[in-house]
Design an enzyme around this catalytic site. Structure first.
Site, PDB file in Angstrom:
ATOM      1  N   HIS A   5      -1.952   0.876  -6.113  1.00 11.25           N
ATOM      2  CA  HIS A   5      -1.921   0.109  -4.864  1.00 11.25           C
ATOM      3  C   HIS A   5      -2.371  -1.342  -5.024  1.00 11.25           C
ATOM      4  O   HIS A   5      -2.210  -2.146  -4.098  1.00 11.25           O
ATOM      5  CB  HIS A   5      -2.755   0.819  -3.777  1.00 11.25           C
ATOM      6  CG  HIS A   5      -2.157   0.737  -2.419  1.00 11.25           C
ATOM      7  ND1 HIS A   5      -2.506   1.576  -1.377  1.00 11.25           N
ATOM      8  CD2 HIS A   5      -1.212  -0.103  -1.902  1.00 11.25           C
ATOM      9  CE1 HIS A   5      -1.816   1.248  -0.298  1.00 11.25           C
ATOM     10  NE2 HIS A   5      -1.020   0.242  -0.591  1.00 11.25           N
TER      11      HIS A   5
ATOM     12  N   ASP B 101      -2.905   5.359   4.413  1.00 12.69           N
ATOM     13  CA  ASP B 101      -3.667   5.649   3.194  1.00 12.69           C
ATOM     14  C   ASP B 101      -4.840   6.566   3.544  1.00 12.69           C
ATOM     15  O   ASP B 101      -5.359   6.509   4.661  1.00 12.69           O
ATOM     16  CB  ASP B 101      -4.217   4.300   2.659  1.00 12.69           C
ATOM     17  CG  ASP B 101      -4.550   4.299   1.182  1.00 12.69           C
ATOM     18  OD1 ASP B 101      -5.033   5.318   0.686  1.00 12.69           O
ATOM     19  OD2 ASP B 101      -4.338   3.250   0.541  1.00 12.69           O
TER      20      ASP B 101
ATOM     21  N   HIS C 239      -7.450   6.005   1.915  1.00 12.01           N
ATOM     22  CA  HIS C 239      -8.505   5.048   1.574  1.00 12.01           C
ATOM     23  C   HIS C 239      -8.272   3.714   2.279  1.00 12.01           C
ATOM     24  O   HIS C 239      -7.125   3.393   2.612  1.00 12.01           O
ATOM     25  CB  HIS C 239      -8.513   4.802   0.061  1.00 12.01           C
ATOM     26  CG  HIS C 239      -8.506   6.052  -0.756  1.00 12.01           C
ATOM     27  ND1 HIS C 239      -7.332   6.632  -1.209  1.00 12.01           N
ATOM     28  CD2 HIS C 239      -9.517   6.850  -1.174  1.00 12.01           C
ATOM     29  CE1 HIS C 239      -7.626   7.730  -1.889  1.00 12.01           C
ATOM     30  NE2 HIS C 239      -8.941   7.898  -1.877  1.00 12.01           N
TER      31      HIS C 239
ATOM     32  N   ASP D  85      -9.083   0.712   0.848  1.00 10.25           N
ATOM     33  CA  ASP D  85      -8.739  -0.291  -0.173  1.00 10.25           C
ATOM     34  C   ASP D  85      -9.177  -1.695   0.215  1.00 10.25           C
ATOM     35  O   ASP D  85      -8.484  -2.681  -0.059  1.00 10.25           O
ATOM     36  CB  ASP D  85      -7.226  -0.253  -0.477  1.00 10.25           C
ATOM     37  CG  ASP D  85      -6.790   1.066  -1.115  1.00 10.25           C
ATOM     38  OD1 ASP D  85      -7.660   1.838  -1.560  1.00 10.25           O
ATOM     39  OD2 ASP D  85      -5.562   1.325  -1.159  1.00 10.25           O
TER      40      ASP D  85
ATOM     41  N   HIS E 100      -7.302  -1.449  -7.426  1.00  4.34           N
ATOM     42  CA  HIS E 100      -6.490  -0.756  -6.408  1.00  4.34           C
ATOM     43  C   HIS E 100      -7.331  -0.349  -5.193  1.00  4.34           C
ATOM     44  O   HIS E 100      -6.764   0.038  -4.178  1.00  4.34           O
ATOM     45  CB  HIS E 100      -5.719   0.442  -6.995  1.00  4.34           C
ATOM     46  CG  HIS E 100      -6.490   1.719  -7.126  1.00  4.34           C
ATOM     47  ND1 HIS E 100      -5.884   2.961  -7.090  1.00  4.34           N
ATOM     48  CD2 HIS E 100      -7.821   1.943  -7.318  1.00  4.34           C
ATOM     49  CE1 HIS E 100      -6.816   3.903  -7.244  1.00  4.34           C
ATOM     50  NE2 HIS E 100      -7.976   3.320  -7.395  1.00  4.34           N
TER      51      HIS E 100
ATOM     52  N   ASP F 290       0.579   4.456   0.876  1.00  2.00           N
ATOM     53  CA  ASP F 290      -0.008   5.106  -0.301  1.00  2.00           C
ATOM     54  C   ASP F 290       0.267   6.595  -0.150  1.00  2.00           C
ATOM     55  O   ASP F 290      -0.105   7.206   0.856  1.00  2.00           O
ATOM     56  CB  ASP F 290      -1.512   4.815  -0.302  1.00  2.00           C
ATOM     57  CG  ASP F 290      -2.253   5.382  -1.507  1.00  2.00           C
ATOM     58  OD1 ASP F 290      -1.813   6.409  -2.051  1.00  2.00           O
ATOM     59  OD2 ASP F 290      -3.292   4.796  -1.875  1.00  2.00           O
TER      60      ASP F 290
ATOM     61  N   ASP G 227      -1.045   9.040  -1.206  1.00  2.00           N
ATOM     62  CA  ASP G 227      -2.209   9.908  -1.006  1.00  2.00           C
ATOM     63  C   ASP G 227      -2.633  10.021   0.455  1.00  2.00           C
ATOM     64  O   ASP G 227      -3.562  10.769   0.788  1.00  2.00           O
ATOM     65  CB  ASP G 227      -3.367   9.537  -1.938  1.00  2.00           C
ATOM     66  CG  ASP G 227      -4.097   8.244  -1.585  1.00  2.00           C
ATOM     67  OD1 ASP G 227      -4.138   7.851  -0.411  1.00  2.00           O
ATOM     68  OD2 ASP G 227      -4.665   7.629  -2.521  1.00  2.00           O
TER      69      ASP G 227
ATOM     70  N   GLU H  48       1.330   4.764  -5.722  1.00  2.00           N
ATOM     71  CA  GLU H  48       0.410   5.814  -6.195  1.00  2.00           C
ATOM     72  C   GLU H  48       1.065   7.172  -6.474  1.00  2.00           C
ATOM     73  O   GLU H  48       0.376   8.182  -6.581  1.00  2.00           O
ATOM     74  CB  GLU H  48      -0.800   5.976  -5.240  1.00  2.00           C
ATOM     75  CG  GLU H  48      -1.662   4.716  -5.066  1.00  2.00           C
ATOM     76  CD  GLU H  48      -2.619   4.411  -6.237  1.00  2.00           C
ATOM     77  OE1 GLU H  48      -2.712   5.247  -7.162  1.00  2.00           O
ATOM     78  OE2 GLU H  48      -3.225   3.326  -6.231  1.00  2.00           O
TER      79      GLU H  48
END
Ligand SMILES: NC(=[NH2+])NCCC[C@H](N)C(=O)O
Ligand SMILES: [Mn+2]
Ligand SMILES: [Mn+2]
Length: 329
Positions: free
Chosen positions: A116, A144, A146, A148, A161, A247, A249, A292
């Site tokens: 990312h 996401d 996360h 980030d 990332h 992302d 994830d 990702e």
């Protein structure tokens, strides 16, 4: 429509189904091998053909999966807690030029990662084109697990990332990334997160102090994904173009297990696709990242063709198709 806002001029919006594609085989924003093989896996699964044949896009792709090896310094020691900072910066600077070139003639831009960290280049390039053509900022929807948004000071891992949003919004600046200009920044008021569930304590402080709009998995459980998208789009306003940074994830690991930092309790396939479909419906999507996807991450458990890899790649292809206009009926 709110009468005080100016609609995005249609001459800017991707109108003629021209799609610029940049495939980025970069993994230096984190430590696990294999995420650089993501674009190849997505393209081999037929993603670009699907976009061309089923969704009638005219694809502008140089046919390359860029590893930018010519840009990599021989040694790239940690600087100010950032791992491999020079490689990360150089790749993103080149990528910035590539997405800018596509976006400046009004093409929709699709960037396939890669980790990312590459959103630093992909998004700033699109933001630059939007600023030049429209004199407006670019809105970003960051989907996401996360946030980030670590700075090099708050990051526990030192992985870039985990920092792209801090660089893109100007919360974090560094001389190694001095090519990143203030006028291509994403305003903190035009950033919305969806899907968060693993946010570091330093990041929570940044989100709170800057009053950044974020819809966590809790919010999605409470309101449902339909209401969350409505609230996200209302927050951004109807007068600026949107970039989607997805992302993989963000999806639950049941659906997208082949990724470097999976977190349980994520989006279903339909919730992910719904987000993408809804952004397509706005008619204001000018860029998308899909990042990702790591086809190597679970390969040791039985060869590269495990069901985990297949499922993750299929999910990634579906997200992109939905953002680019695939509909169920
Ligand atoms: N793009 C990602 N998957 N980022 C994960 C970041 C994890 C953690 N917050 C970090 O900064 O290292
Ligand atoms: Mn993530
Ligand atoms: Mn991410």
């Amino acid at each position: 429509m709110n009468m005080t806002t100016t609609p995005v001029p249609s001459r800017f919006l991707p109108s003629n189904n021209d799609l610029g594609v940049v495939a980025v085989a970069f993994s230096g924003g984190q430590g696990k091998a294999g995420v650089d093989a993501g674009p190849d896996a997505l393209i081999k699964a037929g993603l670009l053909l699907q976009l061309q044949d089923d969704l009638s896009y005219k694809i502008h792709h140089d046919g390359q999966i860029h590893n930018y090896r010519d840009l990599m310094p021989e040694t790239d020691p940690t600087v100010d807690n950032m791992k491999r900072p020079r490689g990360c910066s150089a790749v993103n600077q080149r990528l910035h030029e590539q997405t800018y070139e596509h976006a400046k003639d009004g093409k929709l831009v699709l960037t396939l990662g890669g980790d990312h960290s590459i959103a630093i280049g992909s998004i700033s390039g699109v933001a630059r084109a939007v600023r030049e053509r429209l004199d407006k900022p670019l809105a970003v929807i960051w989907v996401d697990a996360h946030a980030d948004i670590n700075t090099y000071e708050t990051s526990g891992s030192g992985n870039v990332h985990g920092m792209p949003v801090a660089f893109l919004t100007g919360l974090c600046k560094h001389e190694i990334f001095s090519w990143l200009k203030d006028e291509h920044q994403i305003p903190l008021t035009k950033l919305v997160y969806i899907g968060l569930r693993d946010v570091d304590s330093g990041e929570k402080k940044i989100l709170r102090e800057n009053k950044i709009k974020a819809f966590s998995m809790h919010d999605i459980d409470r309101h449902g994904i339909g209401k969350v998208i409505d609230m996200a789009l209302e927050y951004i306003g109807d007068d600026i173009p949107i970039h989607l940074s997805f992302d993989v994830d963000a999806l639950d690991p049941v659906h997208a297990p082949s990724t470097g930092t999976p977190v349980r309790g994520g989006l279903t396939l339909r919730e992910g696709d719904f987000i993408c479909e809804s952004l397509h419906e706005t008619g204001r999507l000018v860029g998308m990242d899909l990042v990702e996807v790591n086809p190597m991450i679970l390969a040791k458990e039985g060869g590269a063709d495990t069901w985990q890899v297949t499922e993750t790649v299929r999910a990634g292809c579906s997200l992109v198709r939905c953002a680019l206009g695939e509909s169920l009926l």
